[in-house]
Write an enzyme that holds these catalytic residues in place. Structure first.
Site, PDB file in Angstrom:
ATOM      1  N   ASP A  10       0.867  -1.182   0.000  1.00 18.21           N
ATOM      2  CA  ASP A  10       0.000   0.000   0.000  1.00 18.21           C
ATOM      3  C   ASP A  10       0.901   1.228   0.000  1.00 18.21           C
ATOM      4  O   ASP A  10       2.115   1.117   0.217  1.00 18.21           O
ATOM      5  CB  ASP A  10      -0.899   0.003   1.250  1.00 18.21           C
ATOM      6  CG  ASP A  10      -1.797   1.229   1.314  1.00 18.21           C
ATOM      7  OD1 ASP A  10      -2.291   1.668   0.247  1.00 18.21           O
ATOM      8  OD2 ASP A  10      -2.016   1.777   2.419  1.00 18.21           O
ATOM      9  N   SER A  11       0.293   2.391  -0.187  1.00 15.42           N
ATOM     10  CA  SER A  11       1.061   3.639  -0.120  1.00 15.42           C
ATOM     11  C   SER A  11       1.467   3.950   1.317  1.00 15.42           C
ATOM     12  O   SER A  11       2.068   4.990   1.551  1.00 15.42           O
ATOM     13  CB  SER A  11       0.209   4.782  -0.660  1.00 15.42           C
ATOM     14  OG  SER A  11      -0.935   4.933   0.149  1.00 15.42           O
ATOM     15  N   TYR A  42      -0.660   8.427  -2.664  1.00 15.41           N
ATOM     16  CA  TYR A  42      -0.733   8.063  -4.091  1.00 15.41           C
ATOM     17  C   TYR A  42      -1.901   8.782  -4.770  1.00 15.41           C
ATOM     18  O   TYR A  42      -1.899   9.014  -5.974  1.00 15.41           O
ATOM     19  CB  TYR A  42      -0.972   6.554  -4.243  1.00 15.41           C
ATOM     20  CG  TYR A  42       0.221   5.640  -4.079  1.00 15.41           C
ATOM     21  CD1 TYR A  42       1.431   6.087  -3.547  1.00 15.41           C
ATOM     22  CD2 TYR A  42       0.134   4.295  -4.459  1.00 15.41           C
ATOM     23  CE1 TYR A  42       2.510   5.208  -3.406  1.00 15.41           C
ATOM     24  CE2 TYR A  42       1.197   3.422  -4.327  1.00 15.41           C
ATOM     25  CZ  TYR A  42       2.389   3.880  -3.788  1.00 15.41           C
ATOM     26  OH  TYR A  42       3.435   3.020  -3.648  1.00 15.41           O
ATOM     27  N   GLY A  43      -2.929   9.075  -3.970  1.00 13.05           N
ATOM     28  CA  GLY A  43      -4.179   9.600  -4.522  1.00 13.05           C
ATOM     29  C   GLY A  43      -4.047  10.920  -5.252  1.00 13.05           C
ATOM     30  O   GLY A  43      -4.913  11.294  -6.032  1.00 13.05           O
ATOM     31  N   CYS A  73      -4.615  -1.313  -1.809  1.00  8.54           N
ATOM     32  CA  CYS A  73      -4.760   0.132  -2.022  1.00  8.54           C
ATOM     33  C   CYS A  73      -5.741   0.334  -3.178  1.00  8.54           C
ATOM     34  O   CYS A  73      -5.515  -0.183  -4.282  1.00  8.54           O
ATOM     35  CB  CYS A  73      -3.385   0.691  -2.380  1.00  8.54           C
ATOM     36  SG  CYS A  73      -3.367   2.424  -2.857  1.00  8.54           S
ATOM     37  N   ASN A  74      -6.822   1.042  -2.905  1.00  8.98           N
ATOM     38  CA  ASN A  74      -7.816   1.291  -3.974  1.00  8.98           C
ATOM     39  C   ASN A  74      -7.211   2.107  -5.111  1.00  8.98           C
ATOM     40  O   ASN A  74      -7.500   1.864  -6.283  1.00  8.98           O
ATOM     41  CB  ASN A  74      -8.998   2.083  -3.407  1.00  8.98           C
ATOM     42  CG  ASN A  74      -9.829   1.297  -2.424  1.00  8.98           C
ATOM     43  OD1 ASN A  74     -10.879   0.797  -2.764  1.00  8.98           O
ATOM     44  ND2 ASN A  74      -9.368   1.175  -1.192  1.00  8.98           N
ATOM     45  N   CYS A 183     -10.899   3.715   0.408  1.00  9.66           N
ATOM     46  CA  CYS A 183      -9.448   3.871   0.600  1.00  9.66           C
ATOM     47  C   CYS A 183      -9.094   3.032   1.813  1.00  9.66           C
ATOM     48  O   CYS A 183      -9.784   3.119   2.846  1.00  9.66           O
ATOM     49  CB  CYS A 183      -9.121   5.342   0.837  1.00  9.66           C
ATOM     50  SG  CYS A 183      -7.418   5.635   1.366  1.00  9.66           S
ATOM     51  N   HIS A 185      -6.890   3.300   3.939  1.00 12.32           N
ATOM     52  CA  HIS A 185      -6.519   4.054   5.146  1.00 12.32           C
ATOM     53  C   HIS A 185      -7.754   4.364   6.007  1.00 12.32           C
ATOM     54  O   HIS A 185      -7.651   4.510   7.217  1.00 12.32           O
ATOM     55  CB  HIS A 185      -5.873   5.392   4.764  1.00 12.32           C
ATOM     56  CG  HIS A 185      -4.424   5.299   4.391  1.00 12.32           C
ATOM     57  ND1 HIS A 185      -3.995   4.667   3.253  1.00 12.32           N
ATOM     58  CD2 HIS A 185      -3.297   5.761   5.008  1.00 12.32           C
ATOM     59  CE1 HIS A 185      -2.662   4.770   3.177  1.00 12.32           C
ATOM     60  NE2 HIS A 185      -2.223   5.418   4.231  1.00 12.32           N
TER      61      HIS A 185
HETATM   62  N1  DGL Z   1      -4.627   3.252   0.894  1.00  9.24           N
HETATM   63  C1  DGL Z   1      -4.697   3.978  -0.342  1.00  9.24           C
HETATM   64  C2  DGL Z   1      -6.031   3.681  -1.030  1.00  9.24           C
HETATM   65  O1  DGL Z   1      -6.668   2.689  -0.699  1.00  9.24           O
HETATM   66  C3  DGL Z   1      -4.350   5.382  -0.033  1.00  9.24           C
HETATM   67  C4  DGL Z   1      -4.161   6.257  -1.161  1.00  9.24           C
HETATM   68  C5  DGL Z   1      -3.172   7.347  -1.044  1.00  9.24           C
HETATM   69  O2  DGL Z   1      -1.999   7.088  -0.740  1.00  9.24           O
HETATM   70  O3  DGL Z   1      -3.596   8.457  -1.368  1.00  9.24           O
HETATM   71  O4  DGL Z   1      -6.473   4.353  -1.925  1.00  9.24           O
END
Ligand code: DGL
Length: 262
Positions: A10-11, A42-43, A73-74, A183, A185
């Site tokens: 994940d990020s 990442y978003g 991670c979505n 997400c 998170h």
């Molecule tokens: N956990 C990531 C998700 O499910 C977080 C995205 C991010 O880093 O912005 O989208």
């Protein structure tokens, strides 16, 4: 049968919500988790950047011998999983906002979706929401600013709370009865969300479904670990190890958490 580990990335800390479900369902499987917190969120990144980071994480997990990869991670799933599936031979499991179960169970016909910009703007998400557009009204909001606050461990800060109140307001005004956490998170915000949301609003988080899907794919591909003893658990973060550890304090003490520059 295959004794190699399951790789998860994940990020940052968010995907540990998925790791927890996988570990609970298959405690005898070895797992390796990569938290790419250095590159979060990442978003806010372009599709090309998200693909590049997902490739980097995948190659490290493959180098560590993983037999299957869970994109926890979505944002990475909706932007990069098709690329990863084309490029590598191992099975990939992804996660995307669970609009379908929310739509099926909604009584008011309105469902809220809270996700990152990267997820909401992806063609995979647009397709899924279009598929349901006839049946339900989807009120989507970008959870801007939430991932950095969670990464900083500020789960219950007034800033986090204020942002959530603002994002949820238009969903409540549209009479939603389900909110989809798009997400990985965001499950860490469920205690605050429960305080803010009226009791009739259901929170949809599909971590357990991802774990079941992972188990099904391992079974189908004959990749299950036959051992009965507890799995070896390794976490790697490329950022603050103390904050990362605080997200796992209540979990299995057999785990190892290390800093790794990746
Ligand atoms: N956990 C990531 C998700 O499910 C977080 C995205 C991010 O880093 O912005 O989208």
């Amino acid at each position: 049968m295959n004794v190699k580990p399951i790789g998860i990335f994940d990020s940052g800390v968010g995907g540990t919500s998925i790791w927890r479900e996988i570990h609970a369902l298959m405690p005898h499987e070895d797992t390796i988790y990569l938290a790419d917190s250095k590159n979060a969120p990442y978003g806010q990144r372009s599709r090309e950047e998200i693909i590049k980071l997902s490739v980097k994480n995948t190659e490290l997990l493959l180098k560590k011998g993983c037999k299957l990869i869970v994109v926890a991670c979505n944002t990475a799933t909706t932007n990069a999983i098709s690329h990863l599936r084309q490029k590598y031979d191992v099975p990939f499991i992804g996660i995307e906002p669970a609009i379908k179960p929310a739509a099926l169970n909604s009584g008011t016909g309105t469902v809220g979706v809270l996700a990152t910009r990267g997820t909401l703007s992806s063609s995979l998400f647009l397709k899924t929401s279009k598929d349901h557009a006839g049946e339900i009204n989807i009120v989507e909001r970008e959870g801007a600013g939430l991932v950095p606050l969670i990464e900083a461990g500020k789960l219950n800060s007034s800033e986090t709370r204020q942002l959530l109140i603002g994002y949820i307001k238009p969903m409540l005004e549209a009479n939603m009865d389900h909110i989809v956490l798009g997400c990985t998170h965001y499950p860490y915000l469920i205690p605050v969300l429960r305080e803010i949301l009226p009791p009739h609003v259901n929170i949809i988080d599909c971590g357990a479904a991802v774990a079941r899907q992972t188990q099904a794919v391992l079974k189908k591909s004959n990749l299950q670990n036959p051992k009965k003893s507890p799995g070896n658990i390794q976490f790697f973060t490329n950022n603050d190890i103390e904050i990362f550890t605080s997200f796992l304090e209540d979990d299995d003490n057999l785990k190892q958490i290390s800093y790794l520059d990746f």
